[in-house]
Write a protein that holds these residues in place. Structure first.
Motif, PDB file in Angstrom:
ATOM      1  N   VAL A  65       0.838  -1.203   0.000  1.00  0.00           N
ATOM      2  CA  VAL A  65       0.000   0.000   0.000  1.00  0.00           C
ATOM      3  C   VAL A  65       0.870   1.249   0.000  1.00  0.00           C
ATOM      4  O   VAL A  65       0.584   2.229  -0.702  1.00  0.00           O
ATOM      5  CB  VAL A  65      -0.956  -0.014   1.211  1.00  0.00           C
ATOM      6  CG1 VAL A  65      -1.657   1.328   1.364  1.00  0.00           C
ATOM      7  CG2 VAL A  65      -1.980  -1.138   1.050  1.00  0.00           C
ATOM      8  N   GLN A  66       1.951   1.214   0.768  1.00  0.00           N
ATOM      9  CA  GLN A  66       2.843   2.372   0.820  1.00  0.00           C
ATOM     10  C   GLN A  66       3.432   2.667  -0.560  1.00  0.00           C
ATOM     11  O   GLN A  66       3.627   3.831  -0.935  1.00  0.00           O
ATOM     12  CB  GLN A  66       3.961   2.118   1.826  1.00  0.00           C
ATOM     13  CG  GLN A  66       4.836   3.334   2.118  1.00  0.00           C
ATOM     14  CD  GLN A  66       5.823   3.086   3.236  1.00  0.00           C
ATOM     15  OE1 GLN A  66       6.232   1.942   3.471  1.00  0.00           O
ATOM     16  NE2 GLN A  66       6.212   4.131   3.945  1.00  0.00           N
ATOM     17  N   LEU A  68       1.988   2.464  -3.281  1.00  0.00           N
ATOM     18  CA  LEU A  68       1.005   3.127  -4.141  1.00  0.00           C
ATOM     19  C   LEU A  68       1.125   4.647  -4.070  1.00  0.00           C
ATOM     20  O   LEU A  68       0.562   5.358  -4.901  1.00  0.00           O
ATOM     21  CB  LEU A  68      -0.422   2.742  -3.724  1.00  0.00           C
ATOM     22  CG  LEU A  68      -0.837   1.278  -3.833  1.00  0.00           C
ATOM     23  CD1 LEU A  68      -2.227   1.102  -3.246  1.00  0.00           C
ATOM     24  CD2 LEU A  68      -0.807   0.801  -5.279  1.00  0.00           C
ATOM     25  N   GLY A  69       1.819   5.135  -3.057  1.00  0.00           N
ATOM     26  CA  GLY A  69       1.864   6.567  -2.789  1.00  0.00           C
ATOM     27  C   GLY A  69       2.628   7.373  -3.814  1.00  0.00           C
ATOM     28  O   GLY A  69       3.339   6.835  -4.676  1.00  0.00           O
ATOM     29  N   PRO A  70       2.506   8.700  -3.730  1.00  0.00           N
ATOM     30  CA  PRO A  70       3.122   9.590  -4.730  1.00  0.00           C
ATOM     31  C   PRO A  70       4.634   9.566  -4.720  1.00  0.00           C
ATOM     32  O   PRO A  70       5.271  10.034  -5.671  1.00  0.00           O
ATOM     33  CB  PRO A  70       2.580  10.974  -4.336  1.00  0.00           C
ATOM     34  CG  PRO A  70       2.196  10.847  -2.891  1.00  0.00           C
ATOM     35  CD  PRO A  70       1.740   9.446  -2.717  1.00  0.00           C
ATOM     36  N   GLY A  71       5.243   9.043  -3.654  1.00  0.00           N
ATOM     37  CA  GLY A  71       6.694   8.991  -3.621  1.00  0.00           C
ATOM     38  C   GLY A  71       7.288   7.851  -4.421  1.00  0.00           C
ATOM     39  O   GLY A  71       8.513   7.767  -4.576  1.00  0.00           O
ATOM     40  N   SER A  72       6.455   6.958  -4.957  1.00  0.00           N
ATOM     41  CA  SER A  72       6.932   5.794  -5.718  1.00  0.00           C
ATOM     42  C   SER A  72       6.943   6.090  -7.211  1.00  0.00           C
ATOM     43  O   SER A  72       6.159   6.904  -7.701  1.00  0.00           O
ATOM     44  CB  SER A  72       6.051   4.576  -5.441  1.00  0.00           C
ATOM     45  OG  SER A  72       6.073   4.235  -4.071  1.00  0.00           O
ATOM     46  N   GLN A  77       4.245   1.632  -8.585  1.00  0.00           N
ATOM     47  CA  GLN A  77       2.838   1.800  -8.230  1.00  0.00           C
ATOM     48  C   GLN A  77       1.977   0.766  -8.945  1.00  0.00           C
ATOM     49  O   GLN A  77       1.102   0.136  -8.351  1.00  0.00           O
ATOM     50  CB  GLN A  77       2.371   3.212  -8.581  1.00  0.00           C
ATOM     51  CG  GLN A  77       2.963   4.307  -7.717  1.00  0.00           C
ATOM     52  CD  GLN A  77       2.571   5.691  -8.216  1.00  0.00           C
ATOM     53  OE1 GLN A  77       2.460   5.913  -9.422  1.00  0.00           O
ATOM     54  NE2 GLN A  77       2.366   6.625  -7.297  1.00  0.00           N
ATOM     55  N   GLY A 101      -5.167   1.860   4.386  1.00  0.00           N
ATOM     56  CA  GLY A 101      -5.184   3.160   3.702  1.00  0.00           C
ATOM     57  C   GLY A 101      -5.066   3.084   2.205  1.00  0.00           C
ATOM     58  O   GLY A 101      -4.680   4.072   1.558  1.00  0.00           O
ATOM     59  N   ALA A 102      -5.431   1.941   1.624  1.00  0.00           N
ATOM     60  CA  ALA A 102      -5.265   1.773   0.186  1.00  0.00           C
ATOM     61  C   ALA A 102      -6.231   2.620  -0.633  1.00  0.00           C
ATOM     62  O   ALA A 102      -5.872   3.105  -1.716  1.00  0.00           O
ATOM     63  CB  ALA A 102      -5.433   0.301  -0.189  1.00  0.00           C
ATOM     64  N   LEU A 105      -5.224   6.225  -1.748  1.00  0.00           N
ATOM     65  CA  LEU A 105      -4.077   6.154  -2.656  1.00  0.00           C
ATOM     66  C   LEU A 105      -4.489   5.633  -4.025  1.00  0.00           C
ATOM     67  O   LEU A 105      -4.014   6.108  -5.061  1.00  0.00           O
ATOM     68  CB  LEU A 105      -2.987   5.268  -2.045  1.00  0.00           C
ATOM     69  CG  LEU A 105      -2.359   5.802  -0.750  1.00  0.00           C
ATOM     70  CD1 LEU A 105      -1.388   4.780  -0.173  1.00  0.00           C
ATOM     71  CD2 LEU A 105      -1.645   7.126  -1.001  1.00  0.00           C
ATOM     72  N   GLN A 108      -6.167   8.362  -5.943  1.00  0.00           N
ATOM     73  CA  GLN A 108      -5.200   9.287  -6.549  1.00  0.00           C
ATOM     74  C   GLN A 108      -4.663   8.744  -7.864  1.00  0.00           C
ATOM     75  O   GLN A 108      -4.358   9.513  -8.786  1.00  0.00           O
ATOM     76  CB  GLN A 108      -4.041   9.542  -5.572  1.00  0.00           C
ATOM     77  CG  GLN A 108      -4.392  10.430  -4.399  1.00  0.00           C
ATOM     78  CD  GLN A 108      -4.829  11.817  -4.863  1.00  0.00           C
ATOM     79  OE1 GLN A 108      -4.179  12.454  -5.693  1.00  0.00           O
ATOM     80  NE2 GLN A 108      -5.950  12.287  -4.322  1.00  0.00           N
TER      81      GLN A 108
END
Length: 351
Positions: A65-66, A68-72, A77, A101-102, A105, A108
């Motif tokens: 899940v992490q 998937l975030g914008p930092g990847s 992703q 929290g998926a 993300l 987005q």
């Protein structure tokens, strides 16, 4: 999953963490994706469910899940979404994915500036997550599936995924009102057209069938021109799954009396009678019989109280049903079948 792979999966999961190098994360994503069967499994029945459970037990969900975030990076992703899509096949893990929290993300990743492959992967995960009632409500409340994704600018895969996700979300109580209120009905009706893929048409019929349980939604669907498009999808040129979905949607629409004459006038009767034949799926036969029964009930009977009818003079449509050979086919459907099939019973809802 081979025993050696089960022992190694925890090491792979550790390499997904934020302290790992991107090269290590990519290698771990590729290895875990291979363990899931991504790119190898052709049918859901062939998925190694125990292997998926082992990946979850190793703690894979939070780092996936992490990622998937914008930092990847976009490729990571997409790879993470692909794995989560497989892990969500186990219904018991859906709540865990959502709780991590998926959903925000994934939402987005549906934004207009996201690459189409990532949008398709994210929508596929949301489609799986929507199989859980609480998660479906959360997705609907977040406005996670915007109807713009059903437009022609989206890929056929994305449109099909979004239509199926909307159908699953609409299944749960007041979520149908949320889906319809977001403006989903017009693009879903457009997906019934001949220019759409079979997957898009099948999922659109399922979504419209569920949405049309509500009388206001049914009126909106009919006003958008869905009935003649659904009738056309009953024809022999459509795949069996599309015919089944179209018949199911028409059955639900026919529950609203004002639609019955429109369905008959669109030429549905001979196509519905054809679907009663032994070459059709049981679900299509049941839905076709349901629509025909509504035509007979509404047009061949007279109401004496709310929901209560008595036989009246046969109408032209009732005569057409008889002339098309429906009676012997309906009698045939009353007889018990071999194997798991049974005689004609109340069918399940569209999905």
């Amino acid at each position: 999953m081979p025993p050696l792979a089960r022992r190694d999966v925890r090491n792979l999961v550790r390499k997904l963490g934020a302290d790992a190098r991107p090269s290590q994360q990519r290698q771990a994503l590729a290895a875990i994706g291979a363990l899931c069967g991504i790119g190898q499994v052709l049918h859901i029945r062939d998925v190694d469910r125990e292997g998926l459970a082992a990946i979850v037990a190793a703690g894979a969900i939070p780092p996936l899940v992490q990622l998937l975030g914008p930092g990847s990076q976009a490729d990571m992703q997409q790879a993470a979404a692909g794995i989560l899509n497989f892990l969500a096949l186990n219904v018991g893990d859906i709540a865990s994915i959502a709780a991590t929290g998926a959903i925000p993300l994934l939402v987005q990743l549906l934004q207009p500036d996201a690459p189409s492959p990532i949008q398709s992967s994210a929508s596929a995960v949301l489609m799986r997550l929507a199989r859980n009632a609480e998660t479906a409500v959360t997705i609907a409340a977040a406005g996670a599936i915007p109807p713009r994704l059903l437009g022609p600018d989206s890929s056929t895969v994305l449109q099909a995924n979004v239509a199926e996700a909307l159908a699953k979300i609409a299944w749960y109580g007041e979520c149908a009102t949320t889906v319809a209120g977001a403006g989903a009905i017009p693009p879903l009706v457009r997906m019934l057209d001949t220019g759409s893929s079979a997957g898009m048409q099948q999922n659109a019929t399922g979504a419209l069938g569920i949405l049309s349980e509500d009388s206001e939604n049914a009126a909106t669907i009919a006003a958008a021109g869905a009935i003649p498009l659904l009738v056309r999808l009953l024809g022999a040129g459509s795949p069996a799954a599309v015919q089944k979905g179209a018949a199911g949607a028409l059955r639900t629409l026919s529950k609203h009396t004002e639609n019955v004459a429109t369905i008959a006038a669109a030429g549905a009767i001979p196509l519905l009678v054809q679907l009663l034949g032994t070459g059709s799926e049981a679900g299509a036969q049941q839905s076709a019989a349901g629509v025909l029964s509504r035509i007979v009930l509404v047009e061949g009977s007279a109401p004496i109280a709310r929901g209560v009818y008595i036989p009246s003079a046969a109408t032209e449509n009732v005569a057409t049903i008889v002339a098309a050979g429906a009676v012997p086919l309906l009698v045939q459907l009353l007889r018990p079948r071999s194997g798991a099939d049974t005689q004609l019973t109340e069918p399940p809802r569209s999905l």
